[in-house]
Scaffold this active site. Structure first.
Site, PDB file in Angstrom:
ATOM      1  N   SER A  43       0.838  -1.202   0.000  1.00 56.98           N
ATOM      2  CA  SER A  43       0.000   0.000   0.000  1.00 56.98           C
ATOM      3  C   SER A  43       0.869   1.247   0.000  1.00 56.98           C
ATOM      4  CB  SER A  43      -0.917   0.022   1.225  1.00 56.98           C
ATOM      5  OG  SER A  43      -1.834  -1.045   1.195  1.00 56.98           O
ATOM      6  N   ALA A  66     -10.482   2.614  -8.725  1.00 54.73           N
ATOM      7  CA  ALA A  66     -11.850   2.128  -8.888  1.00 54.73           C
ATOM      8  C   ALA A  66     -12.812   3.318  -8.861  1.00 54.73           C
ATOM      9  CB  ALA A  66     -12.188   1.147  -7.772  1.00 54.73           C
TER      10      ALA A  66
END
Length: 241
Positions: A43, A66
């Site tokens: 991450s 997304a």
């Protein structure tokens, strides 16, 4: 989990639409200082949004955006050449600074004003006007509290609940280390309010709701208040003894 202490500023070098879900694949370069221990699946907070590394090399890394990320953040507004704040996820052995940052952007805010104050820079931000989300976030914004702006842990200098604005100040060092100092009035920034404040606010709200409906521990408190009121009324002769 992140700290809000920006490690590096990278540059967007590629933005490719996805055919499947309406998202994008972004490539950030000039990022070698944060890729020394990188792995696929790690991450990295980009302008405060926790994103997953899908590919990387010695100088660049790729992430996917997304639709939810595009709706919540300013990342969809990025164009090739834009610079972004980057921070790797917090390691267990790292000295902790800043504050607990989840990398889950709550909303965006617009720069309302920006002006120098000696060698510092003062900025005021406008939240989306009177939306349910804004109203839910305001209790977690308090003067001298924490707020995350484009991934940077900053101290709130002023909050105006009525106008739904908040302000921060950047010292000279922060101006050199953050992309925020190069932005202008009208630009959008990613905002994550202090997660500890959100948890406390939710716990207090739940306790008050229990008191109001007479359920759980609130029922015991309500019964105690009723007994005290009844005793006082009897002592004053309003109710028979």
């Amino acid at each position: 989990m992140f700290t809000g202490l920006i490690e590096h500023i990278a540059t967007l070098t590629s933005r490719i639409p996805k055919d499947t879900d309406g998202g994008f694949t972004l490539t950030f370069s000039s990022a070698s200082p944060i890729l020394e221990d990188c792995h696929v699946g790690d991450s990295i907070a980009v302008n405060g949004a926790c994103l997953t590394v899908t590919e990387f090399d010695a100088d660049s890394f790729k992430v996917g955006l997304a639709p939810e990320t595009l709706e919540r953040t300013n990342l969809g507004d990025l164009v090739v050449g834009d610079r972004v704040n980057c921070e790797r996820a917090l390691a267990a052995h790292t000295r902790f600074g800043g504050h607990f940052v989840q990398g889950h952007v709550d909303t965006t805010a617009t720069i309302l004003s920006l002006f120098p104050d000696s060698n510092s820079l003062r900025l005021t931000f406008q939240l989306p006007s009177s939306t349910p989300l804004t109203l839910s976030l305001l209790p977690s914004l308090i003067p001298k509290g924490y707020v995350t702006i484009d991934g940077a842990s900053l101290t709130l200098t002023n909050v105006d609940d009525k106008a739904q604005t908040f302000s921060i100040m950047l010292i000279a060092h922060s101006q050199e280390k953050l992309v925020l100092s190069s932005k202008k009035v009208g630009d959008k920034v990613n905002v994550e309010v202090d997660s500890v404040g959100k948890f406390v606010e939710k716990a207090v709200r739940r306790g008050m709701e229990e008191i109001m409906v007479g359920g759980g521990n609130g029922g015991a408190l309500e019964g105690m208040v009723e007994r005290v009121v009844e005793r006082v009324l009897r002592e004053k002769g309003v109710l028979p003894k």
